[in-house]
Write a protein that holds these residues in place. Structure first.
Motif, PDB file in Angstrom:
ATOM      1  N   ARG A   1      12.265 -17.056 -15.293  1.00 30.07           N
ATOM      2  CA  ARG A   1      10.921 -17.487 -14.921  1.00 30.07           C
ATOM      3  C   ARG A   1      10.539 -17.230 -13.549  1.00 30.07           C
ATOM      4  NH1 ARG A   1      12.416 -21.858 -18.000  1.00 30.07           N
ATOM      5  NH2 ARG A   1      12.704 -23.206 -16.260  1.00 30.07           N
ATOM      6  N   ASP A   2      11.709 -17.271 -12.551  1.00 33.35           N
ATOM      7  CA  ASP A   2      11.542 -17.175 -11.284  1.00 33.35           C
ATOM      8  C   ASP A   2      11.252 -15.839 -10.885  1.00 33.35           C
ATOM      9  OD1 ASP A   2      11.054 -18.942  -8.667  1.00 33.35           O
ATOM     10  OD2 ASP A   2      12.999 -17.578  -7.974  1.00 33.35           O
ATOM     11  N   HIS A   3      12.203 -14.938 -11.632  1.00 30.74           N
ATOM     12  CA  HIS A   3      11.858 -13.619 -11.273  1.00 30.74           C
ATOM     13  C   HIS A   3      10.339 -13.042 -11.661  1.00 30.74           C
ATOM     14  CE1 HIS A   3      16.216 -12.281 -11.472  1.00 30.74           C
ATOM     15  NE2 HIS A   3      16.068 -13.225 -10.188  1.00 30.74           N
ATOM     16  N   ILE A   4       9.835 -13.434 -12.960  1.00 29.79           N
ATOM     17  CA  ILE A   4       8.561 -13.002 -13.237  1.00 29.79           C
ATOM     18  C   ILE A   4       7.456 -13.659 -12.359  1.00 29.79           C
ATOM     19  CG2 ILE A   4       6.813 -13.494 -14.995  1.00 29.79           C
ATOM     20  CD1 ILE A   4       8.828 -13.749 -17.195  1.00 29.79           C
ATOM     21  N   ALA A   5       7.570 -14.711 -11.629  1.00 26.77           N
ATOM     22  CA  ALA A   5       6.560 -15.127 -10.802  1.00 26.77           C
ATOM     23  C   ALA A   5       6.697 -14.366  -9.295  1.00 26.77           C
ATOM     24  CB  ALA A   5       7.352 -16.825 -10.238  1.00 26.77           C
ATOM     25  N   ARG A   6       8.178 -13.962  -8.914  1.00 24.76           N
ATOM     26  CA  ARG A   6       8.318 -13.099  -7.778  1.00 24.76           C
ATOM     27  C   ARG A   6       7.647 -11.635  -8.016  1.00 24.76           C
ATOM     28  NH1 ARG A   6       8.566 -11.389  -3.099  1.00 24.76           N
ATOM     29  NH2 ARG A   6       9.974  -9.561  -2.783  1.00 24.76           N
ATOM     30  N   PHE A   7       7.764 -11.235  -9.395  1.00 24.16           N
ATOM     31  CA  PHE A   7       7.147  -9.930  -9.787  1.00 24.16           C
ATOM     32  C   PHE A   7       5.550  -9.960  -9.465  1.00 24.16           C
ATOM     33  CE2 PHE A   7      10.739  -9.293 -12.738  1.00 24.16           C
ATOM     34  CZ  PHE A   7      11.820  -9.062 -11.818  1.00 24.16           C
ATOM     35  N   LEU A   8       4.970 -11.212  -9.979  1.00 18.82           N
ATOM     36  CA  LEU A   8       3.725 -11.375 -10.049  1.00 18.82           C
ATOM     37  C   LEU A   8       3.098 -11.401  -8.310  1.00 18.82           C
ATOM     38  CD1 LEU A   8       2.850 -13.972 -12.668  1.00 18.82           C
ATOM     39  CD2 LEU A   8       2.127 -11.710 -12.706  1.00 18.82           C
ATOM     40  N   GLU A   9       3.903 -12.115  -7.635  1.00 20.06           N
ATOM     41  CA  GLU A   9       3.783 -12.070  -6.209  1.00 20.06           C
ATOM     42  C   GLU A   9       3.889 -10.681  -5.634  1.00 20.06           C
ATOM     43  OE1 GLU A   9       6.776 -13.744  -3.638  1.00 20.06           O
ATOM     44  OE2 GLU A   9       5.448 -14.102  -2.112  1.00 20.06           O
ATOM     45  N   LEU A  10       4.634  -9.808  -6.035  1.00 22.59           N
ATOM     46  CA  LEU A  10       4.890  -8.442  -5.640  1.00 22.59           C
ATOM     47  C   LEU A  10       3.449  -8.009  -6.015  1.00 22.59           C
ATOM     48  CD1 LEU A  10       8.457  -7.438  -6.335  1.00 22.59           C
ATOM     49  CD2 LEU A  10       7.378  -7.919  -4.010  1.00 22.59           C
ATOM     50  N   GLY A  11       3.011  -8.019  -7.142  1.00 24.54           N
ATOM     51  CA  GLY A  11       1.728  -7.308  -7.638  1.00 24.54           C
ATOM     52  C   GLY A  11       0.504  -7.684  -6.665  1.00 24.54           C
ATOM     53  N   ILE A  12       0.498  -9.017  -6.461  1.00 33.92           N
ATOM     54  CA  ILE A  12      -0.620  -9.494  -5.637  1.00 33.92           C
ATOM     55  C   ILE A  12      -0.746  -8.908  -4.326  1.00 33.92           C
ATOM     56  CG2 ILE A  12      -1.634 -11.616  -4.531  1.00 33.92           C
ATOM     57  CD1 ILE A  12      -0.799 -13.245  -7.112  1.00 33.92           C
ATOM     58  N   LEU A  13       0.594  -8.913  -3.745  1.00 36.23           N
ATOM     59  CA  LEU A  13       0.896  -8.217  -2.437  1.00 36.23           C
ATOM     60  C   LEU A  13       0.407  -6.786  -2.347  1.00 36.23           C
ATOM     61  CD1 LEU A  13       3.873  -9.975  -1.201  1.00 36.23           C
ATOM     62  CD2 LEU A  13       1.517 -10.810  -0.623  1.00 36.23           C
ATOM     63  N   ASP A  14       0.896  -6.116  -3.627  1.00 33.99           N
ATOM     64  CA  ASP A  14       0.507  -4.739  -3.667  1.00 33.99           C
ATOM     65  C   ASP A  14      -0.835  -4.241  -3.697  1.00 33.99           C
ATOM     66  OD1 ASP A  14       1.797  -2.028  -4.458  1.00 33.99           O
ATOM     67  OD2 ASP A  14       0.445  -2.270  -6.035  1.00 33.99           O
ATOM     68  N   TYR A  15      -1.603  -5.303  -4.464  1.00 34.86           N
ATOM     69  CA  TYR A  15      -2.865  -5.060  -4.740  1.00 34.86           C
ATOM     70  C   TYR A  15      -3.807  -5.085  -3.265  1.00 34.86           C
ATOM     71  CZ  TYR A  15      -7.895  -6.093  -5.187  1.00 34.86           C
ATOM     72  OH  TYR A  15      -9.175  -6.367  -5.072  1.00 34.86           O
ATOM     73  N   LEU A  16      -3.374  -6.425  -2.602  1.00 37.64           N
ATOM     74  CA  LEU A  16      -4.073  -6.768  -1.378  1.00 37.64           C
ATOM     75  C   LEU A  16      -3.684  -5.873  -0.320  1.00 37.64           C
ATOM     76  CD1 LEU A  16      -3.674 -10.591  -1.397  1.00 37.64           C
ATOM     77  CD2 LEU A  16      -5.579  -9.233  -1.617  1.00 37.64           C
TER      78      LEU A  16
ATOM     79  N   LYS B   1      -3.224  -2.437  -0.691  1.00 38.64           N
ATOM     80  CA  LYS B   1      -4.015  -1.082  -1.126  1.00 38.64           C
ATOM     81  C   LYS B   1      -5.179  -0.934  -0.110  1.00 38.64           C
ATOM     82  CE  LYS B   1      -3.151  -0.457  -6.116  1.00 38.64           C
ATOM     83  NZ  LYS B   1      -3.564  -0.780  -7.507  1.00 38.64           N
ATOM     84  N   GLY B   2      -5.307   0.161   0.250  1.00 39.97           N
ATOM     85  CA  GLY B   2      -6.506   0.558   1.140  1.00 39.97           C
ATOM     86  C   GLY B   2      -6.202   0.463   2.611  1.00 39.97           C
ATOM     87  N   ASP B   3      -4.939  -0.358   2.858  1.00 44.58           N
ATOM     88  CA  ASP B   3      -4.470  -0.542   4.175  1.00 44.58           C
ATOM     89  C   ASP B   3      -3.665   1.047   4.449  1.00 44.58           C
ATOM     90  OD1 ASP B   3      -2.632  -0.538   6.182  1.00 44.58           O
ATOM     91  OD2 ASP B   3      -2.000  -2.800   5.743  1.00 44.58           O
ATOM     92  N   VAL B   4      -4.231   1.564   5.497  1.00 46.17           N
ATOM     93  CA  VAL B   4      -3.729   3.129   5.801  1.00 46.17           C
ATOM     94  C   VAL B   4      -2.337   2.964   5.910  1.00 46.17           C
ATOM     95  CG1 VAL B   4      -3.986   4.997   6.935  1.00 46.17           C
ATOM     96  CG2 VAL B   4      -5.999   3.314   6.839  1.00 46.17           C
ATOM     97  N   THR B   5      -1.611   2.302   6.746  1.00 44.53           N
ATOM     98  CA  THR B   5      -0.507   2.337   7.020  1.00 44.53           C
ATOM     99  C   THR B   5       0.539   1.995   5.648  1.00 44.53           C
ATOM    100  OG1 THR B   5      -0.135   0.168   7.675  1.00 44.53           O
ATOM    101  CG2 THR B   5      -0.542   1.706   9.359  1.00 44.53           C
ATOM    102  N   TYR B   6      -0.005   1.160   5.054  1.00 49.22           N
ATOM    103  CA  TYR B   6       0.705   0.714   3.817  1.00 49.22           C
ATOM    104  C   TYR B   6       0.529   2.003   2.671  1.00 49.22           C
ATOM    105  CZ  TYR B   6       1.813  -1.228  -0.778  1.00 49.22           C
ATOM    106  OH  TYR B   6       2.422  -1.579  -2.119  1.00 49.22           O
ATOM    107  N   GLU B   7      -0.661   2.796   2.619  1.00 46.12           N
ATOM    108  CA  GLU B   7      -0.690   3.739   1.785  1.00 46.12           C
ATOM    109  C   GLU B   7       0.125   4.961   2.065  1.00 46.12           C
ATOM    110  OE1 GLU B   7      -2.772   4.441  -0.828  1.00 46.12           O
ATOM    111  OE2 GLU B   7      -2.868   2.701  -0.852  1.00 46.12           O
ATOM    112  N   ALA B   8       0.293   5.182   3.372  1.00 42.25           N
ATOM    113  CA  ALA B   8       1.222   6.273   3.907  1.00 42.25           C
ATOM    114  C   ALA B   8       2.617   5.951   3.451  1.00 42.25           C
ATOM    115  CB  ALA B   8       1.120   6.499   5.395  1.00 42.25           C
ATOM    116  N   ARG B   9       3.075   4.715   3.483  1.00 41.80           N
ATOM    117  CA  ARG B   9       4.360   4.246   3.274  1.00 41.80           C
ATOM    118  C   ARG B   9       4.472   4.449   1.778  1.00 41.80           C
ATOM    119  NH1 ARG B   9       5.347  -0.893   3.324  1.00 41.80           N
ATOM    120  NH2 ARG B   9       3.980  -1.369   4.677  1.00 41.80           N
ATOM    121  N   ARG B  10       3.550   3.809   1.001  1.00 44.82           N
ATOM    122  CA  ARG B  10       3.477   4.123  -0.406  1.00 44.82           C
ATOM    123  C   ARG B  10       3.723   5.481  -0.826  1.00 44.82           C
ATOM    124  NH1 ARG B  10      -0.495   2.892  -5.084  1.00 44.82           N
ATOM    125  NH2 ARG B  10      -2.125   3.668  -4.067  1.00 44.82           N
TER     126      ARG B  10
END
Ligand SMILES: Nc1ncnc2c1ncn2[C@@H]1O[C@H](COP(=O)(O)OP(=O)(O)OP(=O)(O)O)[C@@H](O)[C@H]1O
Ligand SMILES: [Mg+2]
Ligand SMILES: [Zn+2]
Lengths: 349, 342
Positions: A319-334, A336-345
């Motif tokens: 359950r904790d892992h799933i929560a962690r993955f959801l957190e990663l998803g939220i951060l990934d979304y937030l 997006k569009g950040d230029v330096t992050y995009e370049a890294r991605r």
């Protein structure tokens, strides 16, 4: 490269395709048998426009729209609850923010969030008298969803960057319209509803994420039609209307949000358990997801009909892992569009 | 084919045409294969007409004379705008030009299958048909990725990704003619890479003089993703003198800029289908279109998809003609009776 199809079958497939091309072209020039019935859901042209217009007006003006949605377990199976679509005449909340979203495409995320604290609302599915689905060993969706939601809340809070709210923190019954209203009143910037799936026909584990929009999947459509039945609008109306306003920011953003959630959930879950299936990001015309005015998704984070998965869900670690993955998803979304992050991605492969 | 279905009639010329935003090609049953850039130019006035000596110019020639011409790239934004006759006119001229290039014999009836980008077809079915119909005797339009798939015998359990100039088209094949739901178009393709490269180069070499066309040529010569051993230097004028510029990193970044959208859409398309079918499609992903010539793109995509499970990505051998060859195969296979009303 060619696929391995028996010759005879291949011949038949080709003949069918050639006929398909022919019929399509007949339709284009208006000679096809079904030329006028091009759309699967047919409405007389004369009626279409007024219906669409009046519906658009309703979407724009309704202070809130309520309808129960129970996507996951009903996708694959039997009786559905009687749907309700109540249009509230009381406009005390002021007009929907939806207006603001229409026609404002391409706005960068910083504009939505400003630079201040971001409010995220987590909605643990079901609760109280509504247990959601139940696994063969008795594991209840409402309990797992709540536990994962709390873990997600704690993780997000710990980062210090977010104001995190929940639609419920206990085992209580909360109608869907109330959840939508809470998201609205709290001025949340993101809305994520956490659910668990149940596929009685197949014992697999799967992950999927929904956002509001037209759907072409007959299963999803059938469900949505039932859900929206009392609204006196058919799903085809939804389909058209949503396609018309399909470029609005909320829909785009919800989709991006769903992509991030689905990706982080699936890819990371798969590392732990190769036996999970990616059902992807889907649109579903659930009025309740439309009712929330900000990027909103409904994640089916796991599947209770799979026995091993049910056992796993009873471990704190999973359950904790799933929560962690959801957190990663939220951060990934937030991010997006950040230029330096995009370049890294783009280069970090 | 059943006896009698196969059309060997001397009086017919079958052609397959790939109508692209940047490049259009034709493959014909008399074994000719030709292509032109999808630019059409008409002399601006009488004097310009005297200068260029023709009433209409195509492709590279049109570009070279662009100062004298009204230049049109008809499918640039993926649509022939209804009622804007200029674009329709340009499509007509391109088709006529291509058919001339295919050298039909005197009196031969032309039966054409035309592949167009999936999104264009969705909104401009009639306009496209109208624009093409004049130049041919019988006509069918199909989506471009479907033509590619048909030509390569990818009838079932496959995903064709056509990376063109204006658009990247995805098309899932499952044994029937693909519907709108089986196809998807995104706007990250060759032109997008050009735009990125252009802006990276302006930033890095503000004094260098170059234009979009040069940038596209740099890309087509050196494109790669991930890594390459070779150095990438190009000559660009600075203050009137040719100077060597290192553009390796910019090429890489520009080419890789389309990868996230490409990967995400691939995953999204596959996830629409049943688990069992997903596994089959994942092992039969095929890249086509000019963008598939980017070195390393196949491996890059395959690696990116690995996170989602075992998969296999291949590239078509002849991306520039895969669309028109497929359209030609459709034309040749088409039973005679289907041509009559069209
Ligand atoms: N070697 C290469 N490396 C990278 N890109 C290339 C290469 N060769 C051609 N291209 C690019 O491929 C694109 C053209 O491909 P293609 O002919 O398939 O497109 P199109 O069919 O005209 O476009 P669309 O399918 O969008 O209508 C252009 O952007 C061109 O610059
Ligand atoms: Mg193309
Ligand atoms: Zn649920």
């Amino acid at each position: 490269m060619a696929s391995h199809i028996p010759r005879k079958k291949e011949y038949r497939i080709r003949q069918n395709m050639l006929r398909g091309v022919y019929e399509d072209n007949l339709k284009i020039i208006g000679k096809g048998r079904e030329a006028i019935y091009k759309h699967r859901y047919y409405l007389p042209k004369r009626l279409l426009l007024p219906v669409l217009l009046s519906f658009l007006v309703i979407i724009l003006q309704s202070s809130f729209v309520s309808a129960p949605y129970l996507p996951e377990k009903y996708l694959a199976q039997g009786p559905r609850p009687k749907p309700v679509l109540a249009m509230n005449a009381d406009n005390s909340d002021g007009p929907s923010n939806y207006k603001e979203f229409i026609g404002t495409t391409g706005m960068p995320m910083s504009r939505i969030f400003g630079l201040g604290v971001r409010t995220i609302m987590i909605d643990p599915g079901h609760g109280g008298s509504d247990s959601g689905t139940t696994g063969q060993n008795g594991t209840k969706e409402k309990e797992i969803a709540l536990d994962i939601a709390k873990r997600l809340r704690d993780r997000l809070k710990k980062s210090g960057n977010f104001n995190v709210l929940m639609t419920r923190e206990q085992d209580v019954t909360i109608p869907l319209n109330r959840r939508v209203e809470m998201a609205r009143l709290s001025r949340a910037d993101l809305f994520i509803s956490i659910h668990l799936n149940y596929l009685p026909s197949r014992p697999i584990n799967m992950i999927e994420t929904y956002y509001f929009g037209p759907s072409s999947d007959p299963k999803v459509l059938k469900l949505a039609e039932a859900e929206n039945a009392d609204s006196s609008y058919g799903t085809s109306d939804f389909k058209d209307i949503i396609e018309k306003i399909g470029q609005t920011m909320k829909l785009q953003e919800s989709r991006e949000f769903a992509i991030s959630i689905q990706k982080k959930l699936f890819v990371n879950t798969r590392k732990e358990n190769g036996n999970v299936f990616n059902f992807g990001v889907k649109r579903a015309p659930f009025v309740v997801l439309l009712g929330v005015d900000v990027p909103a998704v409904l994640a089916e984070v796991s599947c209770l009909s799979n026995k091993e998965e049910e056992i796993q869900l009873n471990t704190e670690q999973h359950r904790d892992h799933i929560a962690r993955f959801l957190e990663l998803g939220i951060l990934d979304y937030l991010n997006k569009g950040d230029v330096t992050y995009e370049a890294r991605r783009q280069t970090d492969r | 084919m059943k006896q009698g279905d196969k059309q060997t009639d001397e009086n017919k010329l079958f052609v397959g045409i790939d109508l692209g935003t940047s490049r259009s090609s034709i493959s014909a049953s008399n074994n000719t294969r030709e292509w032109t850039e999808s630019y059409v130019g008409w002399p601006k006035d009488f004097i310009a007409q005297q200068v260029v000596g023709k009433s209409v110019l195509f492709g590279a020639e049109a570009l070279a004379n662009r100062l004298s011409l009204d230049l049109c790239r008809p499918l640039e934004h993926g649509v022939i705008k209804e009622g804007i006759s200029r674009n329709e006119e340009a499509v007509k001229d391109i088709i006529k030009h291509l058919i001339e290039l295919a050298k039909p014999a005197e009196g031969q009836k032309i039966h054409a299958v035309v592949g167009v980008p999936a999104d264009t077809l969705k909104v401009n079915k009639l306009a496209i048909r109208r624009a093409v119909a004049e130049a041919v005797d019988s006509l069918m339009v199909v989506t471009e990725p479907f033509a590619v798939a048909y030509g390569l015998n990818l009838l079932n359990n496959s995903l064709v990704i056509d990376i063109g100039a204006g658009t990247t088209d995805f098309c899932i094949m499952h044994g029937t003619i693909p519907t709108e739901d089986d196809q998807k178009t995104i706007l990250t393709a060759g032109d997008y890479v050009d735009d990125q490269l252009f802006s990276y180069l302006i930033e890095k070499y503000p004094n260098a003089r170059f234009n979009k066309n040069m940038v596209r040529q740099f890309k087509e010569e050196f494109s790669f993703v991930r890594d390459t051993a070779e150095e990438v230097f190009v000559e660009i004028p600075v203050d009137g003198k040719m100077v060597q510029h290192d553009i390796k990193n910019e090429i890489k970044r520009a080419c890789e800029s389309i990868m996230p959208a490409l990967t995400e859409t691939t995953i999204e398309m596959i996830a629409r289908f049943d688990p069992e079918f997903q596994i089959k499609i994942k092992n039969n992903i095929v890249l086509a279109g000019g963008g598939s010539l980017i070195r390393g793109i196949r491996e890059y995509l395959q690696d990116a998809l690995k996170e989602y499970g075992q998969c296999k990505v291949t590239s078509v051998e002849d991306p520039l003609f895969a669309g028109s060859d497929g359209a030609l195969k459709l034309a040749k296979d088409m039973p005679a009776k289907y041509w009559d009303p069209l």
